[in-house]
Design an enzyme around this catalytic site. Structure first.
Site, PDB file in Angstrom:
ATOM      1  N   HIS A   1       0.817  -1.211   0.000  1.00  0.00           N
ATOM      2  CA  HIS A   1       0.000   0.000   0.000  1.00  0.00           C
ATOM      3  C   HIS A   1       0.848   1.258   0.000  1.00  0.00           C
ATOM      4  CE1 HIS A   1       0.742   0.756   4.317  1.00  0.00           C
ATOM      5  NE2 HIS A   1       0.565  -0.542   4.500  1.00  0.00           N
TER       6      HIS A   1
ATOM      7  N   CYS B   1       3.186  -5.016   6.678  1.00  0.00           N
ATOM      8  CA  CYS B   1       2.825  -4.677   5.301  1.00  0.00           C
ATOM      9  C   CYS B   1       4.014  -4.073   4.558  1.00  0.00           C
ATOM     10  CB  CYS B   1       1.674  -3.678   5.296  1.00  0.00           C
ATOM     11  SG  CYS B   1       0.090  -4.414   5.747  1.00  0.00           S
TER      12      CYS B   1
END
Length: 117
Positions: free
Chosen positions: A76, A92
Site C-alpha cells: 500500500h 505490510c
C-alpha cells in the site's frame, strides 16, 4: 505477464515482466517485532484511498491498497513517505503513493507476489 518480487533485505519491490525485472521501487517493511512474512501470495483485492477520502487527509494506507492472500497483509501507499526504506510497518509493504499508483498500471487481482529476505 507481470509478477512481483519483494526483497526484504534490500527493501525493494521488483515488478517482473515475463520473469525479468521491469521496474524497481523502494519500500518500507515490517519492524523486527512485526516482520513482513516471507512466502508466495497473490493479490486478492484492490482498494483506492482505503479508509480516507480522495482529496481529504490520507490514512496510513495512502492512496491505494493491494490486499494479499495472507489476511491482514498488503502492499500500500502511505501518509508517512519518510518511512520508505525502513523497517517500520506491522508487516505490510509500504510504498510512495506515486509508486503504488504506477504499480497499479501493471498488476491486478491474481498477480503473484513472492516475498523473500
Amino acid at each position: 505477464m507481470y509478477s512481483i518480487k519483494i526483497r526484504l533485505s534490500k527493501r525493494r519491490l521488483y515488478l517482473l515482466k515475463n520473469g525479468k525485472v521491469y521496474k524497481s521501487y523502494p519500500v518500507g517493511v515490517g519492524k523486527v517485532a512485526t516482520k513482513t512474512p516471507e512466502g508466495t501470495y497473490r493479490i486478492v483485492n484492490r482498494v483506492p484511498y482505503p479508509y480516507s477520502r480522495p482529496g481529504g487527509k490520507l490514512s496510513p494506507f495512502g492512496t491505494l491498497w493491494f490486499g494479499l492472500s495472507r489476511p491482514h497483509y498488503g502492499i500500500h501507499g502511505t501518509n508517512r513517505p519518510s518511512s520508505i526504506g525502513k523497517r517500520v510497518s506491522r508487516g505490510c509493504i509500504r510504498m510512495y503513493n506515486q509508486d503504488v499508483e504506477d504499480l497499479d498500471r501493471y498488476v491486478g487481482i491474481g498477480t503473484t507476489v513472492v516475498i523473500k529476505n
